[in-house]
Design a protein around this motif. Structure first.
Motif, mmCIF file in Angstrom:
data_model
loop_
_atom_site.group_PDB
_atom_site.id
_atom_site.type_symbol
_atom_site.label_atom_id
_atom_site.label_comp_id
_atom_site.label_asym_id
_atom_site.label_seq_id
_atom_site.Cartn_x
_atom_site.Cartn_y
_atom_site.Cartn_z
ATOM 1 N N GLY A 161 18.022 -11.531 33.506
ATOM 2 C CA GLY A 161 17.158 -12.706 33.560
ATOM 3 C C GLY A 161 17.331 -13.485 34.850
ATOM 4 O O GLY A 161 16.353 -13.902 35.476
ATOM 5 N N THR A 162 18.567 -13.673 35.254
ATOM 6 C CA THR A 162 18.835 -14.395 36.499
ATOM 7 C C THR A 162 18.277 -13.630 37.693
ATOM 8 O O THR A 162 17.653 -14.222 38.588
ATOM 9 N N ALA A 163 18.466 -12.320 37.697
ATOM 10 C CA ALA A 163 17.947 -11.503 38.801
ATOM 11 C C ALA A 163 16.423 -11.559 38.858
ATOM 12 O O ALA A 163 15.831 -11.678 39.937
ATOM 13 N N LYS A 164 15.782 -11.499 37.690
ATOM 14 C CA LYS A 164 14.322 -11.538 37.645
ATOM 15 C C LYS A 164 13.803 -12.901 38.110
ATOM 16 O O LYS A 164 12.799 -12.987 38.809
ATOM 17 N N LYS A 222 11.172 -16.030 42.464
ATOM 18 C CA LYS A 222 11.144 -17.101 43.466
ATOM 19 C C LYS A 222 10.849 -16.534 44.853
ATOM 20 O O LYS A 222 10.078 -17.124 45.615
ATOM 21 N N VAL A 223 11.461 -15.392 45.152
ATOM 22 C CA VAL A 223 11.214 -14.738 46.443
ATOM 23 C C VAL A 223 9.750 -14.320 46.542
ATOM 24 O O VAL A 223 9.088 -14.546 47.560
ATOM 25 N N GLN A 224 9.230 -13.723 45.459
ATOM 26 C CA GLN A 224 7.842 -13.262 45.462
ATOM 27 C C GLN A 224 6.878 -14.439 45.590
ATOM 28 O O GLN A 224 5.891 -14.360 46.323
ATOM 29 N N GLU A 225 7.170 -15.525 44.896
ATOM 30 C CA GLU A 225 6.310 -16.715 45.001
ATOM 31 C C GLU A 225 6.308 -17.245 46.433
ATOM 32 O O GLU A 225 5.256 -17.559 46.993
ATOM 33 N N LYS A 242 7.101 -13.877 36.902
ATOM 34 C CA LYS A 242 8.407 -13.214 36.886
ATOM 35 C C LYS A 242 9.530 -14.223 36.641
ATOM 36 O O LYS A 242 10.494 -13.936 35.942
ATOM 37 N N GLN A 243 9.372 -15.425 37.201
ATOM 38 C CA GLN A 243 10.373 -16.467 36.981
ATOM 39 C C GLN A 243 10.438 -16.868 35.511
ATOM 40 O O GLN A 243 11.525 -17.026 34.947
#
Length: 64
Positions: free
Chosen positions: A8-11, A16-19, A37-38
Motif C-alpha cells: 500500500g505504501t509503495a502504491k 504521487k510520482v505518477q500524479e 493509485k494513491q
C-alpha cells in the motif's frame, strides 16, 4: 509491518510520482491515474493496519 502495509505504501508513493509527472507533462489522464493509485495504496495500507491490529489483539487475548 505486513505485506499489505508495504504494498500500500509503495502504491501510494508510485501514485504521487505518477500524479506529479502528469502535472509536469500536462497530462490530466496521468494525474487522475496517479490519484487513483494513491487511493488504492492508502486503502491497502489501511487493510494492513487493521490486520496488524487484529493480530495484536488476538495475541493479547490468547496469551494474557
Amino acid at each position: 509491518m505486513n505485506k499489505d502495509q508495504i504494498k500500500g505504501t509503495a502504491k501510494d508513493i508510485a501514485g504521487k510520482v505518477q500524479e506529479s509527472a502528469g502535472k509536469i507533462i500536462g497530462s490530466e489522464e496521468q494525474e487522475i491515474k496517479g490519484l487513483q493509485k494513491q487511493v488504492e495504496g492508502k486503502l491497502e495500507k489501511n487493510i494492513g493496519d487493521a490486520r496488524e491490529a487484529i493480530e495484536k489483539t488476538v495475541k493479547k487475548v490468547t496469551n494474557p
